[in-house]
Motif scaffolding. Structure first.
Motif: not given
Length: 281
Positions: A218, A245, A249, A253, A257
């Motif tokens: 991030g 971010q 993460v 996300q 990812t």
């Protein structure tokens, strides 16, 4: 879910076979033996559940054999009072693969401290490692040892205080507060805070990391400052920084990812298959 004996411990493990969760578009072909990914979670407030609700099912649906497990002292794995040096976590993984009868080189994906464990495994068991993915993580070098020592010392002081838990609950919710209180219990009843920073390290030149490395950060977490060093020292290295971010993460996300990990595993699985075909052709 199952519990397996791995040396001195009983380890909680969850396996998702390739395609077991429902086959997704773009899934790997079933003609060849699928790759296997091992997901390694972070320290104290984490468990395999973080992967079960993010990457695990998606990897299985994409045609990848997926292994998730609870680290020693975490989740449903045994919690010994001592023995939390990094090499113990690495040996646990090695023995877990033996217990599973896993003969394929594995694609390691580690989040936070799990990435450090995965990097230690890649360094000390290169023949069992296909690729390494580190998500918001540091390799086990001297600088990491200092960072984790300071962080664990602070957590050991604060997470046994009701005021600290109440502060976490107000700002991050009851679930995070419960996880934090459990982390405080782990630190109060084990030698983890002393053991982890005192464990085995790899050389600062990162020469022990010989497999392909994907490092995801991030942009606002601070760990992305490692990017130039990783790219300079690790020959086969790809770095990705997600702007704005922080450290979470994996949770914040998961789709991004997932796509990064899937593309990485597919790319290197295909390369290994081509190399094998050329060797026997």
């Amino acid at each position: 879910m199952a519990k397996l004996r791995t040396g001195e411990l009983t380890t909680h493990v969850q396996q998702l076979a390739a395609g077991a969760v429902g086959r997704s578009s773009g899934a790997l072909s079933g003609d060849d033996e699928p790759p296997v990914v091992v997901l390694v979670h972070g320290l104290l407030t984490d468990s395999l559940a973080s992967y079960y609700f993010t990457l695990g099912p998606a990897l299985s649906a994409a045609g990848i054999d997926t292994v998730m497990y609870d680290l020693r002292g975490h989740g449903r794995t045994e919690r010994p009072p001592t023995g939390y040096q990094l090499e113990h976590f690495v040996e646990d993984l090695d023995q877990l693969l033996d217990a599973l009868g896993e003969h394929r080189p594995v694609h390691l994906v580690g989040n936070s401290f799990g990435g450090t464990v995965a990097a230690g495994f890649a360094a000390w068991h290169p023949h069992r490692t296909a690729t390494l993915t580190m998500i918001e993580s540091e390799p086990p070098v001297a600088a990491w040892s200092g960072h984790i020592r300071d962080g664990l010392a602070h957590a050991r002081r604060e997470l046994v205080r009701d005021e600290a838990i109440d502060w976490i609950k107000e700002r991050h919710g009851a679930h995070t507060a419960r996880l934090s209180r459990n982390a405080g219990r782990i630190l109060a009843t084990t030698t983890l805070a002393d053991d982890v920073p005192a464990g085995r390290l790899i050389d600062d030149d990162l020469s022990a990391l010989r497999c392909p490395l994907l490092a995801v950060f991030g942009g606002a977490s601070g760990l992305s400052a490692q990017v130039p060093e990783l790219e300079a020292k690790v020959e086969r290295c790809r770095t990705v920084v997600l702007p704005d971010q922080g450290h979470s993460v994996l949770v914040e996300q998961p789709a991004r990812t997932r796509d990064l990990v899937l593309d990485w595993v597919r790319e290197h699985h295909a390369r290994r298959a081509e190399a094998w075909a050329g060797a026997v052709g």
